[in-house]
Design an enzyme around this catalytic site. Structure first.
Site, PDB file in Angstrom:
ATOM      1  N   CYS A 139      25.221  44.790  67.430  1.00  0.00           N
ATOM      2  CA  CYS A 139      24.304  46.242  67.621  1.00  0.00           C
ATOM      3  C   CYS A 139      24.919  47.092  67.455  1.00  0.00           C
ATOM      4  O   CYS A 139      26.256  47.358  66.958  1.00  0.00           O
ATOM      5  CB  CYS A 139      25.288  45.915  69.270  1.00  0.00           C
ATOM      6  SG  CYS A 139      25.535  47.142  70.045  1.00  0.00           S
ATOM      7  N   CYS A 142      26.948  50.057  69.291  1.00  0.00           N
ATOM      8  CA  CYS A 142      28.125  49.302  69.544  1.00  0.00           C
ATOM      9  C   CYS A 142      29.045  49.578  68.206  1.00  0.00           C
ATOM     10  O   CYS A 142      29.824  50.540  67.988  1.00  0.00           O
ATOM     11  CB  CYS A 142      28.463  48.490  69.798  1.00  0.00           C
ATOM     12  SG  CYS A 142      27.833  47.436  70.759  1.00  0.00           S
ATOM     13  N   ASP A 143      28.571  49.707  67.320  1.00  0.00           N
ATOM     14  CA  ASP A 143      28.703  49.008  65.883  1.00  0.00           C
ATOM     15  C   ASP A 143      28.528  50.135  64.708  1.00  0.00           C
ATOM     16  O   ASP A 143      29.542  50.419  63.469  1.00  0.00           O
ATOM     17  CB  ASP A 143      29.167  47.666  64.834  1.00  0.00           C
ATOM     18  CG  ASP A 143      29.683  46.927  65.833  1.00  0.00           C
ATOM     19  OD1 ASP A 143      30.380  47.414  67.005  1.00  0.00           O
ATOM     20  OD2 ASP A 143      28.993  45.932  65.883  1.00  0.00           O
TER      21      ASP A 143
END
Length: 314
Positions: A139, A142-143
Site C-alpha cells: 500500500c 499507507c506507507d
C-alpha cells in the site's frame, strides 16, 4: 434463545466498500432496514486510495476515505444499521441463513448480500514475510510517506502498479517499476503517465527472486530475468507489491459456486449466486473491471435483486 424467539433480519450485507454501501442505500430506501457487517476494513480498499479522478460527479476528484464517508452517511440516512466486526462462519444450506460473528453471536437472515471485496496478493516468499512492515508493503498510500528521498521498487504491470509508482514519486527519489512481461496490462493513459515521469524507471521481463535486508530493514532486491535466468541484485530502501488481489471468499467455499480464481460466480446480467437468496456484488465477484463505479453498479443490482427475492417469499 429458541428458534421461535430468534430475530431474523430481512437482509444482511457483508462488506462496506462502494458495492456494500450502495446495496445498503438502495435496500434502506426500500424500507428493508439492512444490517451491514463492516468486516476487517470498513470502507474497503478505497479507504487507502488518495485521489479518485474518474468517479462520476467529482470533476475535481475526491479522496477515497471522503467518498466512503459520504456513502456511509447516505446509507445511514435511509435506515441502514452498522455492526462492527467480522463473520467467522456461514451456513447457507437452509433458510434463514446463519451467520456466526467473531464475538460468538449468531445472526439469521432471509437474504444475504456478499460484498466482502478482495485483498492484495503477496509473492509468497519467506523474505517478503520477514520484511513486511520493514520496507515491504502492498500500500503506497499507507506507507509512501516513510520513503522520502529513497529508492523504491514497485512490482506489477496493471493500473494498480502504475498508480502506486506515480504516487511514490511524491516521496521517493527514484521509483523502479518491475514487470515480468514486456507488455503492461494497465490502461494506456496510466502507462503514458508512468513513461513520462522522470522519476520512474522500468525493468521488464524481470521477477522477484529475493528481497534482501540486514535483518531489520530492506536493503535491496534480487531480480531474475525470465528470458535469460540472470540474477541481478539492486540496492533499494523499499519494495511495494502491486500484483493483484484475491477475493475474500474463504467463508463461502463449498457453499457457493466459485470460479477457478475464487471469485463468486453470479448469473448473467444478475447478482444471483448459486444459492437462492444470496447475492454478490463488487470485487468479490468481479475479476475483470474492479472499479469503484462498477462496484456501485453491481451493488445496485444486488439490492434490486434482493428486494425482488424477498417479495417472492413473503
Amino acid at each position: 434463545m429458541t428458534n421461535m424467539e430468534r430475530e431474523v433480519r430481512d437482509i444482511v450485507i457483508m462488506g462496506t466498500g462502494p458495492a456494500g454501501y450502495t446495496a445498503a442505500i438502495y435496500t434502506g430506501r426500500s424500507n428493508l432496514k439492512p444490517l451491514i457487517i463492516e468486516g476487517l476494513q470498513p470502507g474497503g480498499q478505497l479507504m487507502i486510495t488518495t485521489e479518485i479522478e474518474n468517479f462520476p460527479g467529482f470533476p475535481e476528484g475526491i479522496r477515497g476515505p471522503e467518498l466512503m464517508s459520504k456513502m456511509r452517511e447516505q446509507a445511514a440516512k435511509f435506515g441502514a444499521e452498522f455492526l462492527a466486526g467480522s463473520v467467522t462462519e456461514v451456513d447457507l444450506s437452509r433458510s434463514p441463513f446463519s451467520l456466526q460473528l467473531e464475538d460468538g453471536r449468531e445472526l439469521f437472515t432471509h437474504a444475504l448480500i456478499v460484498a466482502t471485496g478482495a485483498c492484495a496478493k503477496w509473492l509468497g516468499i519467506e523474505s517478503e514475510d520477514r520484511y513486511r512492515g520493514k520496507g515491504v508493503s502492498a500500500c503506497a498510500t499507507c506507507d509512501g510517506f516513510f520513503f522520502r528521498d529513497s529508492k523504491v521498487f514497485v512490482i506489477g504491470g496493471g493500473d494498480t502498479a502504475m498508480e502506486e509508482a506515480l504516487y511514490l514519486t511524491k516521496f521517493a527519489s527514484e521509483v523502479v517499476l518491475v514487470h515480468r512481461r514486456e507488455e503492461f496490462r494497465s490502461s494506456k493513459i496510466m502507462s503514458l503517465r508512468v513513461q513520462k515521469n522522470p522519476k520512474i524507471r522500468m525493468l521488464l521481463n524481470e521477477v522477484v527472486d529475493e528481497i534482501l535486508g540486514d535483518g531489520m530493514q530492506v536493503t535491496g532486491i534480487r531480480l531474475k530475468n525470465v528470458k535469460t535466468g540472470e540474477l541481478v541484485e539492486h540496492s533499494c530502501d523499499g519494495v511495494f507489491l502491486a500484483i493483484g488481489h484475491s477475493p475474500n471468499t474463504a467463508l463461502f467455499k463449498g457453499q457457493l459456486d466459485l470460479d477457478d480464481y475464487g471469485y463468486i460466480k453470479t448469473k448473467k446480467s444478475s447478482s444471483e449466486t448459486s444459492v437462492a437468496g444470496v447475492f454478490a456484488c463488487g470485487d468479490v465477484q468481479d475479476f475483470n473491471y474492479r472499479q469503484a463505479v462498477t462496484a456501485v453498479g453491481t451493488g445496485c443490482m444486488a439490492a434490486v435483486d434482493t428486494e425482488r427475492f424477498l417479495e417472492t417469499i413473503r
